[in-house]
Design a protein around this motif. Structure first.
Motif, PDB file in Angstrom:
ATOM      1  N   LEU A  71       0.819  -1.204   0.000  1.00  0.00           N
ATOM      2  CA  LEU A  71       0.000   0.000   0.000  1.00  0.00           C
ATOM      3  C   LEU A  71       0.859   1.262   0.000  1.00  0.00           C
ATOM      4  N   GLU A  72       1.906   1.292   0.807  1.00  0.00           N
ATOM      5  CA  GLU A  72       2.770   2.478   0.864  1.00  0.00           C
ATOM      6  C   GLU A  72       3.438   2.749  -0.488  1.00  0.00           C
ATOM      7  N   ASP A  73       3.815   1.680  -1.189  1.00  0.00           N
ATOM      8  CA  ASP A  73       4.402   1.834  -2.524  1.00  0.00           C
ATOM      9  C   ASP A  73       3.388   2.461  -3.471  1.00  0.00           C
ATOM     10  N   MET A  74       2.132   2.007  -3.384  1.00  0.00           N
ATOM     11  CA  MET A  74       1.095   2.548  -4.265  1.00  0.00           C
ATOM     12  C   MET A  74       0.832   4.017  -3.931  1.00  0.00           C
ATOM     13  N   LYS A  75       0.838   4.364  -2.661  1.00  0.00           N
ATOM     14  CA  LYS A  75       0.649   5.774  -2.279  1.00  0.00           C
ATOM     15  C   LYS A  75       1.730   6.636  -2.922  1.00  0.00           C
ATOM     16  N   ASN A  76       2.970   6.178  -2.881  1.00  0.00           N
ATOM     17  CA  ASN A  76       4.079   6.935  -3.480  1.00  0.00           C
ATOM     18  C   ASN A  76       3.936   7.020  -4.993  1.00  0.00           C
ATOM     19  N   THR A  77       3.513   5.923  -5.615  1.00  0.00           N
ATOM     20  CA  THR A  77       3.339   5.905  -7.069  1.00  0.00           C
ATOM     21  C   THR A  77       2.244   6.867  -7.494  1.00  0.00           C
ATOM     22  N   VAL A  78       1.110   6.822  -6.806  1.00  0.00           N
ATOM     23  CA  VAL A  78      -0.012   7.708  -7.137  1.00  0.00           C
ATOM     24  C   VAL A  78       0.401   9.173  -6.960  1.00  0.00           C
ATOM     25  N   GLN A  97       2.801  10.188  -9.869  1.00  0.00           N
ATOM     26  CA  GLN A  97       2.119  10.326 -11.158  1.00  0.00           C
ATOM     27  C   GLN A  97       1.210  11.553 -11.186  1.00  0.00           C
ATOM     28  N   MET A  98       0.523  11.814 -10.105  1.00  0.00           N
ATOM     29  CA  MET A  98      -0.380  12.971 -10.059  1.00  0.00           C
ATOM     30  C   MET A  98       0.400  14.293 -10.041  1.00  0.00           C
ATOM     31  N   LYS A  99       1.553  14.297  -9.401  1.00  0.00           N
ATOM     32  CA  LYS A  99       2.398  15.497  -9.406  1.00  0.00           C
ATOM     33  C   LYS A  99       2.887  15.799 -10.823  1.00  0.00           C
ATOM     34  N   LYS A 100       3.193  14.733 -11.594  1.00  0.00           N
ATOM     35  CA  LYS A 100       3.618  14.924 -12.984  1.00  0.00           C
ATOM     36  C   LYS A 100       2.524  15.596 -13.813  1.00  0.00           C
ATOM     37  N   LEU A 101       1.261  15.379 -13.411  1.00  0.00           N
ATOM     38  CA  LEU A 101       0.126  15.985 -14.109  1.00  0.00           C
ATOM     39  C   LEU A 101      -0.199  17.381 -13.578  1.00  0.00           C
ATOM     40  N   ASN A 102       0.622  17.854 -12.636  1.00  0.00           N
ATOM     41  CA  ASN A 102       0.434  19.174 -12.021  1.00  0.00           C
ATOM     42  C   ASN A 102      -0.947  19.334 -11.385  1.00  0.00           C
TER      43      ASN A 102
END
Length: 86
Positions: A49-56, A59-64
């Protein structure tokens, strides 16, 4: 208003057939996205779960996207099917 289905692993909207993951037989899966699920299995079965939190978040930061939106997405993860019993 239509109900949007979200990936039960990462929370991404499954608002098109192209976004959906696939089963071994090639049929679309209505619970998981193509980034999380392919050929009937999770792409990263060892992911926690912690890995997924970091991934999300990444990815969302890349989308600004706004910080508030990112935090909401991260907060939803623990109740999704893949993580519910983690």
């Amino acid at each position: 208003m239509e109900n949007i289905i979200f990936c039960q692993s990462c929370g991404m909207p499954l608002d098109s057939e192209a976004a959906k993951g696939t089963e071994q037989n090639g049929l679309k899966n209505n619970e998981y996205c193509k980034y999380c699920y392919e050929d009937g299995t999770f792409k990263k079965p060892e992911m926690k779960l912690e890995d997924m939190k970091n991934t999300v978040e990444t990815q969302m930061k890349k989308l600004n996207l706004p910080v508030y939106t990112i935090q909401r997405a991260i907060n939803i993860l623990p109740v999704l099917k893949r993580w519910k019993n983690s």
